[in-house]
Write a protein that holds these residues in place. Structure first.
Motif, PDB file in Angstrom:
ATOM      1  N   SER A  68       0.862  -1.187   0.000  1.00  5.21           N
ATOM      2  CA  SER A  68       0.000   0.000   0.000  1.00  5.21           C
ATOM      3  C   SER A  68       0.891   1.226   0.000  1.00  5.21           C
ATOM      4  CB  SER A  68      -0.924   0.025   1.228  1.00  5.21           C
ATOM      5  OG  SER A  68      -0.172   0.181   2.421  1.00  5.21           O
ATOM      6  N   LEU A  69       0.315   2.351  -0.435  1.00  2.00           N
ATOM      7  CA  LEU A  69       1.035   3.625  -0.400  1.00  2.00           C
ATOM      8  C   LEU A  69       0.041   4.711  -0.045  1.00  2.00           C
ATOM      9  CD1 LEU A  69       3.609   5.286  -0.875  1.00  2.00           C
ATOM     10  CD2 LEU A  69       2.888   5.568  -3.256  1.00  2.00           C
ATOM     11  N   LEU A  70       0.332   5.415   1.036  1.00  2.04           N
ATOM     12  CA  LEU A  70      -0.523   6.504   1.490  1.00  2.04           C
ATOM     13  C   LEU A  70       0.170   7.816   1.148  1.00  2.04           C
ATOM     14  CD1 LEU A  70      -3.070   7.379   3.092  1.00  2.04           C
ATOM     15  CD2 LEU A  70      -1.641   7.333   5.153  1.00  2.04           C
ATOM     16  N   TYR A  71      -0.550   8.671   0.420  1.00  2.07           N
ATOM     17  CA  TYR A  71       0.022   9.975   0.116  1.00  2.07           C
ATOM     18  C   TYR A  71      -1.087  10.978  -0.107  1.00  2.07           C
ATOM     19  CZ  TYR A  71      -0.777   8.945  -4.914  1.00  2.07           C
ATOM     20  OH  TYR A  71      -1.325   8.632  -6.128  1.00  2.07           O
ATOM     21  N   ARG A  72      -0.693  12.239  -0.110  1.00  4.42           N
ATOM     22  CA  ARG A  72      -1.642  13.311  -0.378  1.00  4.42           C
ATOM     23  C   ARG A  72      -1.110  14.154  -1.536  1.00  4.42           C
ATOM     24  NH1 ARG A  72      -0.090  17.933   3.022  1.00  4.42           N
ATOM     25  NH2 ARG A  72       1.674  17.355   4.349  1.00  4.42           N
ATOM     26  N   GLN A  73      -2.021  14.748  -2.251  1.00  2.37           N
ATOM     27  CA  GLN A  73      -1.623  15.507  -3.428  1.00  2.37           C
ATOM     28  C   GLN A  73      -2.559  16.691  -3.621  1.00  2.37           C
ATOM     29  OE1 GLN A  73      -1.005  13.174  -6.982  1.00  2.37           O
ATOM     30  NE2 GLN A  73      -1.412  14.903  -8.329  1.00  2.37           N
ATOM     31  N   ASP A  74      -1.969  17.880  -3.743  1.00  6.38           N
ATOM     32  CA  ASP A  74      -2.777  19.045  -4.070  1.00  6.38           C
ATOM     33  C   ASP A  74      -2.575  19.376  -5.538  1.00  6.38           C
ATOM     34  OD1 ASP A  74      -0.313  20.361  -4.238  1.00  6.38           O
ATOM     35  OD2 ASP A  74      -0.486  21.237  -2.244  1.00  6.38           O
ATOM     36  N   ALA A  75      -2.923  20.567  -5.953  1.00  7.35           N
ATOM     37  CA  ALA A  75      -2.878  20.914  -7.374  1.00  7.35           C
ATOM     38  C   ALA A  75      -1.461  20.997  -7.913  1.00  7.35           C
ATOM     39  CB  ALA A  75      -3.601  22.235  -7.601  1.00  7.35           C
ATOM     40  N   THR A  76      -0.470  21.147  -7.042  1.00 11.10           N
ATOM     41  CA  THR A  76       0.891  21.377  -7.529  1.00 11.10           C
ATOM     42  C   THR A  76       1.899  20.293  -7.146  1.00 11.10           C
ATOM     43  OG1 THR A  76       1.381  22.737  -5.566  1.00 11.10           O
ATOM     44  CG2 THR A  76       0.561  23.870  -7.537  1.00 11.10           C
ATOM     45  N   ARG A  77       1.664  19.544  -6.068  1.00  9.91           N
ATOM     46  CA  ARG A  77       2.683  18.570  -5.681  1.00  9.91           C
ATOM     47  C   ARG A  77       2.090  17.426  -4.871  1.00  9.91           C
ATOM     48  NH1 ARG A  77       6.186  20.794  -0.557  1.00  9.91           N
ATOM     49  NH2 ARG A  77       4.439  21.429   0.761  1.00  9.91           N
ATOM     50  N   SER A  78       2.864  16.331  -4.835  1.00 13.94           N
ATOM     51  CA  SER A  78       2.478  15.158  -4.050  1.00 13.94           C
ATOM     52  C   SER A  78       3.388  15.042  -2.834  1.00 13.94           C
ATOM     53  CB  SER A  78       2.601  13.881  -4.888  1.00 13.94           C
ATOM     54  OG  SER A  78       1.720  13.905  -5.975  1.00 13.94           O
ATOM     55  N   LYS A  79       2.860  14.443  -1.773  1.00 17.83           N
ATOM     56  CA  LYS A  79       3.636  14.213  -0.565  1.00 17.83           C
ATOM     57  C   LYS A  79       3.389  12.786  -0.095  1.00 17.83           C
ATOM     58  CE  LYS A  79       5.919  15.132   3.287  1.00 17.83           C
ATOM     59  NZ  LYS A  79       7.385  15.349   3.308  1.00 17.83           N
ATOM     60  N   LEU A  80       4.424  11.943  -0.188  1.00 20.73           N
ATOM     61  CA  LEU A  80       4.298  10.579   0.311  1.00 20.73           C
ATOM     62  C   LEU A  80       4.252  10.607   1.836  1.00 20.73           C
ATOM     63  CD1 LEU A  80       6.747   8.496  -1.927  1.00 20.73           C
ATOM     64  CD2 LEU A  80       4.414   9.243  -2.381  1.00 20.73           C
ATOM     65  N   ILE A  81       3.358   9.815   2.403  1.00 24.13           N
ATOM     66  CA  ILE A  81       3.209   9.786   3.859  1.00 24.13           C
ATOM     67  C   ILE A  81       3.809   8.505   4.432  1.00 24.13           C
ATOM     68  CG2 ILE A  81       1.576   9.812   5.778  1.00 24.13           C
ATOM     69  CD1 ILE A  81      -0.336  11.390   3.973  1.00 24.13           C
ATOM     70  N   ALA A  82       3.415   7.348   3.905  1.00 26.59           N
ATOM     71  CA  ALA A  82       3.934   6.077   4.419  1.00 26.59           C
ATOM     72  C   ALA A  82       3.631   4.975   3.413  1.00 26.59           C
ATOM     73  CB  ALA A  82       3.327   5.744   5.774  1.00 26.59           C
ATOM     74  N   ALA A  83       4.444   3.927   3.462  1.00 20.08           N
ATOM     75  CA  ALA A  83       4.272   2.780   2.568  1.00 20.08           C
ATOM     76  C   ALA A  83       4.038   1.517   3.379  1.00 20.08           C
ATOM     77  CB  ALA A  83       5.505   2.614   1.684  1.00 20.08           C
ATOM     78  N   ASN A  84       3.333   0.581   2.777  1.00 17.30           N
ATOM     79  CA  ASN A  84       3.096  -0.746   3.357  1.00 17.30           C
ATOM     80  C   ASN A  84       2.332  -0.689   4.676  1.00 17.30           C
ATOM     81  OD1 ASN A  84       4.539  -2.058   1.220  1.00 17.30           O
ATOM     82  ND2 ASN A  84       6.438  -1.416   2.198  1.00 17.30           N
ATOM     83  N   VAL A  85       1.496   0.345   4.819  1.00 22.36           N
ATOM     84  CA  VAL A  85       0.674   0.489   6.009  1.00 22.36           C
ATOM     85  C   VAL A  85      -0.577  -0.365   5.868  1.00 22.36           C
ATOM     86  CG1 VAL A  85      -0.777   2.123   7.283  1.00 22.36           C
ATOM     87  CG2 VAL A  85       1.515   2.795   6.566  1.00 22.36           C
ATOM     88  N   THR A  86      -0.997  -0.998   6.957  1.00 19.67           N
ATOM     89  CA  THR A  86      -2.216  -1.811   6.942  1.00 19.67           C
ATOM     90  C   THR A  86      -3.354  -1.181   7.736  1.00 19.67           C
ATOM     91  OG1 THR A  86      -1.470  -3.076   8.878  1.00 19.67           O
ATOM     92  CG2 THR A  86      -0.885  -3.940   6.693  1.00 19.67           C
ATOM     93  N   LEU A  87      -3.016  -0.248   8.637  1.00 16.38           N
ATOM     94  CA  LEU A  87      -4.018   0.348   9.516  1.00 16.38           C
ATOM     95  C   LEU A  87      -3.749   1.839   9.661  1.00 16.38           C
ATOM     96  CD1 LEU A  87      -6.391  -0.150  11.571  1.00 16.38           C
ATOM     97  CD2 LEU A  87      -4.617  -0.474  13.317  1.00 16.38           C
ATOM     98  N   MET A  88      -4.781   2.660   9.428  1.00 19.18           N
ATOM     99  CA  MET A  88      -4.666   4.110   9.596  1.00 19.18           C
ATOM    100  C   MET A  88      -5.426   4.522  10.849  1.00 19.18           C
ATOM    101  SD  MET A  88      -6.169   7.278   7.317  1.00 19.18           S
ATOM    102  CE  MET A  88      -5.329   6.888   5.798  1.00 19.18           C
ATOM    103  N   LEU A  89      -4.713   5.078  11.816  1.00 17.87           N
ATOM    104  CA  LEU A  89      -5.321   5.591  13.031  1.00 17.87           C
ATOM    105  C   LEU A  89      -5.549   7.086  12.844  1.00 17.87           C
ATOM    106  CD1 LEU A  89      -2.957   3.817  15.605  1.00 17.87           C
ATOM    107  CD2 LEU A  89      -5.103   2.956  14.653  1.00 17.87           C
TER     108      LEU A  89
END
Length: 294
Positions: A68-89
């Motif tokens: 898995s790959l968790l990230y956020r992206q706005d109109a201009t850039r992406s920001k990786l948050i974490a990889a291989n996560v199974t649970l989001m608190l």
């Protein structure tokens, strides 16, 4: 015995500073690591191949396939948050004032990434939490689990959810993520800041993603506080799949390209009119759609 310079090692990224990382091999050796050609597509939790420079430094060559790959992206850039996560608190607390919009956006991101979300209402000892417990019953009706705990007094219930998981703590600054991390680890490895009540906002206490071992089979990633969660990486055509209260209406609209606004025969508008769908949820869908097609 020294490792041959040209032999790749497998390691896990346990700290991410953006373009600088700390990696740990399966043998427990840690290195300060950089990437080639200023690559930024690595995240805390990634399993990577590294070539070591010396006993302290290494270069990340590539990452192994991700679950898995968790990230956020706005109109201009992406920001990786974490990889291989199974649970989001998703951590909330009544003080400072939490953002329900951030909660909704995080839930969409979890659905899109195939990560199980758990809503954690922290600071259970505060009387201000009661209205939020009532508000969160709606999300429970959607199938999301909600727990009400106090990081300062008892995290046993939360700990039971973490067994065998690689979990990430996500939320605004001031919600108590670092205090939760301290309580779960039983020490003061995470820095905790004072809350600025006068400004009704929390100070940033975690400036980088940090992975901790809870036990031999469970890991926890503490992440910097979020004030916004861009969702530009989502596809408009798939949005309804990420709304548990709207999935049943997929394909039910008269027009296949229905925007769920003015079109006749819109299943979502009818559901809202019949009281089967919260109008606020339809408005949220419309606002996310507008954001993605700009």
């Amino acid at each position: 015995m020294a490792q041959p310079a040209n032999e790749l090692l497998t390691a896990q990224i346990i700290t991410s500073f953006g373009r600088r990382f700390i990696v740990r091999t399966y043998a427990g050796k840690t290195y300060e690591a950089t990437t080639r050609k200023k690559r930024v597509d690595f995240a805390c939790g990634d399993e990577v191949h590294i070539s070591h420079i010396n006993q302290q430094q290494a270069v990340i060559e590539d990452y192994l396939p991700r679950h898995s790959l968790l990230y956020r992206q706005d109109a201009t850039r992406s920001k990786l948050i974490a990889a291989n996560v199974t649970l989001m608190l998703i951590v909330l607390a009544a003080v400072p004032t939490p953002s329900e919009l951030l909660l909704q956006r995080a839930l969409l991101a979890a659905e899109a990434a195939g990560i199980l979300p758990l809503i954690v209402l922290n600071k259970a000892d505060l009387p201000q939490n009661k209205p939020w417990l009532e508000k969160l019953t709606f999300y429970q009706s959607l199938g999301y689990q909600v727990i009400n705990i106090s990081a300062l007094y008892n995290v046993a219930e939360l700990r039971s959810y973490l067994q065998g998981e690689r979990a990430i703590l996500l939320g605004q600054s001031g919600m108590g993520k670092s205090t939760l991390t301290n309580s779960l680890l039983g020490n003061e490895q995470a820095r905790v800041g004072d809350i600025s009540a006068a400004l009704d906002s929390g100070r940033h206490t975690t400036t980088h993603a940090q992975l901790y071992d809870l036990d031999a089979h469970s890991q926890l990633i503490d992440s910097p506080g979020l004030q916004a969660f861009g969702l530009h990486h989502l596809s408009v055509s798939n949005l309804l799949h990420y709304f548990p209260d709207m999935r049943q209406y997929i394909g039910e609209c008269r027009f296949h390209n229905c925007t769920h606004r003015q079109e006749p025969g819109c299943a979502l508008k009818q559901a809202a009119a019949d009281g089967k769908l919260k109008p606020e949820r339809l408005q949220f869908l419309q606002s996310i759609t507008d954001e993605l097609i700009r």
